[in-house]
Design an enzyme around this catalytic site. Sequence first.
Site, PDB file in Angstrom:
ATOM      1  N   LYS A 111      -4.649  -0.010  11.313  1.00 39.60           N
ATOM      2  CA  LYS A 111      -3.649   0.458  10.338  1.00 39.60           C
ATOM      3  C   LYS A 111      -2.248   0.386  10.941  1.00 39.60           C
ATOM      4  O   LYS A 111      -1.289   0.034  10.267  1.00 39.60           O
ATOM      5  CB  LYS A 111      -3.933   1.906   9.907  1.00 39.60           C
ATOM      6  CG  LYS A 111      -5.211   2.059   9.128  1.00 39.60           C
ATOM      7  CD  LYS A 111      -5.044   1.662   7.680  1.00 39.60           C
ATOM      8  CE  LYS A 111      -6.265   2.024   6.896  1.00 39.60           C
ATOM      9  NZ  LYS A 111      -6.701   1.161   5.878  1.00 39.60           N
ATOM     10  N   LYS A 194     -17.753 -13.126   1.232  1.00 38.10           N
ATOM     11  CA  LYS A 194     -18.436 -12.213   0.331  1.00 38.10           C
ATOM     12  C   LYS A 194     -17.538 -11.753  -0.805  1.00 38.10           C
ATOM     13  O   LYS A 194     -16.315 -11.921  -0.755  1.00 38.10           O
ATOM     14  CB  LYS A 194     -18.998 -11.032   1.111  1.00 38.10           C
ATOM     15  CG  LYS A 194     -17.981 -10.165   1.803  1.00 38.10           C
ATOM     16  CD  LYS A 194     -18.676  -8.947   2.397  1.00 38.10           C
ATOM     17  CE  LYS A 194     -17.695  -7.821   2.572  1.00 38.10           C
ATOM     18  NZ  LYS A 194     -18.299  -6.529   2.821  1.00 38.10           N
ATOM     19  N   LYS A 197     -12.977  -6.838  -3.587  1.00 42.15           N
ATOM     20  CA  LYS A 197     -11.840  -6.579  -4.450  1.00 42.15           C
ATOM     21  C   LYS A 197     -10.587  -7.283  -3.922  1.00 42.15           C
ATOM     22  O   LYS A 197      -9.873  -7.962  -4.655  1.00 42.15           O
ATOM     23  CB  LYS A 197     -11.609  -5.064  -4.497  1.00 42.15           C
ATOM     24  CG  LYS A 197     -10.569  -4.625  -5.473  1.00 42.15           C
ATOM     25  CD  LYS A 197     -10.431  -3.119  -5.417  1.00 42.15           C
ATOM     26  CE  LYS A 197      -9.011  -2.774  -5.701  1.00 42.15           C
ATOM     27  NZ  LYS A 197      -8.676  -1.970  -6.755  1.00 42.15           N
TER      28      LYS A 197
END
Length: 327
Positions: A111, A194, A197
């Site tokens: 992050k 895969k 979203k």
Amino acid sequence: MQKVVSGIRPTGNLHLGNYFGAVKSFVQMQNEYDCLFFIADWHSLTTHPKPENIRRSTRTILAEYLACGIDPDKAAIYVQSDVKQVLELYLYLNMNAYLGELERVTSFKEKVRKQPDNVNAGLLTYPSLMAADILMHKADKVPVGKDQEQNMEMARLFARRFNRIYEVEYFKEPESFHFNQKAVKVPGLDGSGKMGKSEGNAIYLCDDEATIRKKVMRAVTDSGPTEPNQQKPEPIQNLFTLMEIVSAPDTYNFFNDQYNNMAIRYGDMKKQLAADINDFCAPIRERILAYSADEEYLAKVARLGAEKAAESAQKTIEEVRHIIGFR
Ligand code: AMP
């Protein structure tokens, strides 16, 4: 009965990957374990969502999980921020969590790299909030993906450390439950990787028939096999994998034989695949629409879930206060 606690990230609509990779296992788990599923809305604040997004995504998740078969009579499904006891345990755990170890968590370091302008304390203490959610209910098992394994190790570390500091055998170390290994990996429609979203290649459970057809017809293919029984390149294998997941075995075998005989027509295969995906999604989609329209019912489910979760949370927090020395 063993207890399972699992957090759900409020990140929008469920796609086929979520369903076959996780939600389907949750639906099975509720028959074998005492399950508590919570919508992790406090966790989501690390990204500073807008109030209307929080409200909307909480409703969406409730409606979609119920539509997939989570049964509020079997499993508690609740909103994290409805169970305030978690915050108190979060505070206690933070007092025994050290800056160095929190900074070394891989997902935190990621992050920091990805959003250097928003390295907030909530991100840093994400593992202690997650540990509070889990330890609060004395969970035996926590279903997690590989990316959460380090956070699970932190939860076990915090449990052991609490016990050591206060010289008690209070918290038990929660086990990671890797149902993902058995679950299928659902491929995307863009030729590689895969379904996800953020990959923009997903078919959502709430997509209507026309949208599903459009997405499937656009899927990447090639000019067809050039010799019999040829190994399938990834984009083609992905279509077959999807078909294996949603279609009848006869349908899969029919197109597989056609591929092996070099007689395959991808257009026909896609039409069939789109129809089968729609047949799979249609009943779920109808239930999503019905639950979404029934705010009163959703509120009731969340309230009952919170009441059940608060019961074990309150017991834990009273015992923890006592152990720490508060009267
Ligand atoms: P996400 O919303 O991407 O964090 O996904 C939530 C969970 O859904 C993951 O932990 C996986 O268990 C599952 N999942 C997501 N995408 C897929 C996929 N393409 N195939 C299988 N499982 C998936």
